[in-house]
Design an enzyme around this catalytic site. Sequence first.
Site, mmCIF file in Angstrom:
data_model
loop_
_atom_site.group_PDB
_atom_site.id
_atom_site.type_symbol
_atom_site.label_atom_id
_atom_site.label_comp_id
_atom_site.label_asym_id
_atom_site.label_seq_id
_atom_site.Cartn_x
_atom_site.Cartn_y
_atom_site.Cartn_z
ATOM 1 N N GLU A 53 37.060 42.491 32.074
ATOM 2 C CA GLU A 53 36.338 42.679 33.277
ATOM 3 C C GLU A 53 37.378 43.148 34.491
ATOM 4 O OE1 GLU A 53 34.701 38.573 34.002
ATOM 5 O OE2 GLU A 53 33.351 38.770 32.113
ATOM 6 N N ASP A 64 35.664 32.519 42.932
ATOM 7 C CA ASP A 64 37.179 32.568 42.431
ATOM 8 C C ASP A 64 38.156 31.550 43.270
ATOM 9 O OD1 ASP A 64 36.667 35.217 41.292
ATOM 10 O OD2 ASP A 64 36.719 35.989 43.051
#
Length: 269
Positions: A53, A64
């Site tokens: 990815e 994140d």
Amino acid sequence: MSGNLRLLTGTLARAKRDGRAALVTYHPAGFPTVDDGIAAILATLDAGADVVEVGLPHSDPVLDGPVIQTADDIALRGGVRIADVLRTVREVHAATGKPVLVMSYWNPVSRYGVERFARELAEAGGAGCVLPDLPVPESAPWRRAAAEHDLATVFVVAPSSTDAQLAETAAAGTGFVYASALMGVTGTRDSVDEAAAVLAGRLRAVTDLPVCVGMGVANARQAAHVAGFADGVIVGSALVGTLLDADDQTEGRIALTRLAGELAAGVRA
């Protein structure tokens, strides 16, 4: 199904036939530079990763953790653009022939243009897109464009998702379902929450799509554990962290390659 999406599904199916989980790695485009990011991704694939990815760095992440945020900030300060993300996809796919997805928040894709992004991602050899913050009820424009260009649409589900939400999300997605191993943001953990195994089991009750589990996997032992109940093991922060912690690029690349090889051995254990 032809081309890009078939490459992804075929890779996951082949790993299953081999009696193992696939190793899916993550790396932000442009970190620490575009060229160095491409080299880092190639190193993980050469070390045994099956799928990668490529992160599209974003200034306002919701999923994140600090490691990925730091890497994204470095990439953004370096001037990374969507063209650099697509270049990364193109060069990695051309060099390895392995499936390359983009992981992105929805805003950059929407602003770039849904049809344009899907077309250019497919032209670069991309296999699809992971869209962690795109709600399924609002995803029809992207899914139409993705289907037209033979791209996977991968949604993220969490342990808090209801059975109805899991069924809805799995029915809308293609390629695989990204199952978050924990509630919260990305980052390594001392252990992988057993909720991940429960979530994988709940997903298998509502879909035939492969279930790939991520968030928290940091070493070969954890990778082997997750591989026992998942079709794919997704690792990002631990790999990116090796570059952040290194004194120089050479040391970082060595550490990255070593860890990727250990993770690849883990999913094959």
